[in-house]
Enzyme design. Sequence first.
Site, PDB file in Angstrom:
ATOM      1  N   CYS A  85      12.680  15.269  35.799  1.00 43.14           N
ATOM      2  CA  CYS A  85      12.613  15.659  34.394  1.00 43.14           C
ATOM      3  C   CYS A  85      13.466  16.919  34.177  1.00 43.14           C
ATOM      4  O   CYS A  85      13.996  17.496  35.127  1.00 43.14           O
ATOM      5  CB  CYS A  85      11.165  15.921  33.978  1.00 43.14           C
ATOM      6  SG  CYS A  85      10.467  17.451  34.643  1.00 43.14           S
ATOM      7  N   CYS A 138      12.349  19.958  36.190  1.00 41.68           N
ATOM      8  CA  CYS A 138      12.676  19.818  37.608  1.00 41.68           C
ATOM      9  C   CYS A 138      14.171  19.970  37.850  1.00 41.68           C
ATOM     10  O   CYS A 138      14.581  20.564  38.840  1.00 41.68           O
ATOM     11  CB  CYS A 138      12.182  18.476  38.127  1.00 41.68           C
ATOM     12  SG  CYS A 138      10.376  18.399  38.220  1.00 41.68           S
ATOM     13  N   ASN A 187       2.965  14.765  42.223  1.00 40.93           N
ATOM     14  CA  ASN A 187       2.644  15.300  40.906  1.00 40.93           C
ATOM     15  C   ASN A 187       1.130  15.494  40.800  1.00 40.93           C
ATOM     16  O   ASN A 187       0.343  14.771  41.406  1.00 40.93           O
ATOM     17  CB  ASN A 187       3.179  14.407  39.786  1.00 40.93           C
ATOM     18  CG  ASN A 187       2.631  12.996  39.765  1.00 40.93           C
ATOM     19  OD1 ASN A 187       2.466  12.361  40.806  1.00 40.93           O
ATOM     20  ND2 ASN A 187       2.381  12.477  38.578  1.00 40.93           N
ATOM     21  N   CYS A 239       5.040  18.775  38.427  1.00 40.91           N
ATOM     22  CA  CYS A 239       5.786  17.642  38.962  1.00 40.91           C
ATOM     23  C   CYS A 239       5.917  17.767  40.481  1.00 40.91           C
ATOM     24  O   CYS A 239       5.882  18.872  41.039  1.00 40.91           O
ATOM     25  CB  CYS A 239       7.181  17.597  38.351  1.00 40.91           C
ATOM     26  SG  CYS A 239       7.200  17.411  36.561  1.00 40.91           S
ATOM     27  N   GLU A 289      -1.502  16.194  37.670  1.00 45.24           N
ATOM     28  CA  GLU A 289      -1.672  16.310  36.221  1.00 45.24           C
ATOM     29  C   GLU A 289      -2.891  17.143  35.861  1.00 45.24           C
ATOM     30  O   GLU A 289      -3.743  17.444  36.696  1.00 45.24           O
ATOM     31  CB  GLU A 289      -1.790  14.914  35.594  1.00 45.24           C
ATOM     32  CG  GLU A 289      -0.522  14.119  35.713  1.00 45.24           C
ATOM     33  CD  GLU A 289      -0.606  12.746  35.081  1.00 45.24           C
ATOM     34  OE1 GLU A 289       0.434  12.104  34.982  1.00 45.24           O
ATOM     35  OE2 GLU A 289      -1.715  12.308  34.681  1.00 45.24           O
ATOM     36  N   GLU A 336       8.577  17.344  42.330  1.00 49.33           N
ATOM     37  CA  GLU A 336       9.798  18.044  42.740  1.00 49.33           C
ATOM     38  C   GLU A 336       9.616  19.559  42.672  1.00 49.33           C
ATOM     39  O   GLU A 336      10.004  20.285  43.596  1.00 49.33           O
ATOM     40  CB  GLU A 336      10.980  17.638  41.844  1.00 49.33           C
ATOM     41  CG  GLU A 336      11.273  16.153  41.852  1.00 49.33           C
ATOM     42  CD  GLU A 336      10.583  15.375  40.729  1.00 49.33           C
ATOM     43  OE1 GLU A 336      11.097  14.330  40.329  1.00 49.33           O
ATOM     44  OE2 GLU A 336       9.525  15.817  40.245  1.00 49.33           O
TER      45      GLU A 336
END
Length: 160
Positions: free
Chosen positions: A112, A115, A62, A73, A64, A75
Site C-alpha cells: 500500500c 508501505c 498484518n 501492514c 488489524e 511490510e
Amino acid sequence: MKRIIEQSVILEVLELEDLGKEEVKMMEKALAYLENAYAPYSSFFVAASVLLDNGEILTSTNQENASFPVGVCAERSVLTYAGANFPGVKPLKIGIVAKRRGEGGFATVSPCGLCRQTISEYEQRYQTEIEILMQTPDGNFLKAANISQLLPFKFTDLNS
C-alpha cells in the site's frame, strides 16, 4: 522554462524456478506465517519476509484493529522490527504473499502507499535498494528492483 519529469516502471514476471535460493526461502517463510495474520475485519491475510544482508530472514503479518488506522501492514511491521532489532544490518529484499479467508489460492498483492513510503525510507536509511517480490494468484512472482518501480515520483525524485 517548461521541463518534463518522466519515469518508467519495470516489473519482472518470474516463475518459482527463476528465483534464487534465498528468495525461495524468503517466500516460503512468508507463506508459512500467512495464517498468523490477524484480519478479522478485512479477511485479507498478508505476510512479508525481509532478507537482511547478514543472511537472516525475518517475517511478519498484518495485524488489524477495529480502529482501522491503528492496524499495521505486514511490510511495515517486518521492516520496523528489522530496523529496531538489527539497526546496522541492511534489508536487501522483501517478499509479500496474500490470500483472502476462505479462498484456496493467492490474492493479488502490492504494498500500500504507507508501505511504499516506508520501503523508500529504509532504502534511504541504509543507502541501498530493496528488491520487492510479490506472489501472484497464478503462483508466479512480480519482482521490482527497488521502490522506485512501485513509487514513482517519491519525494527525493522531485528534487532533481
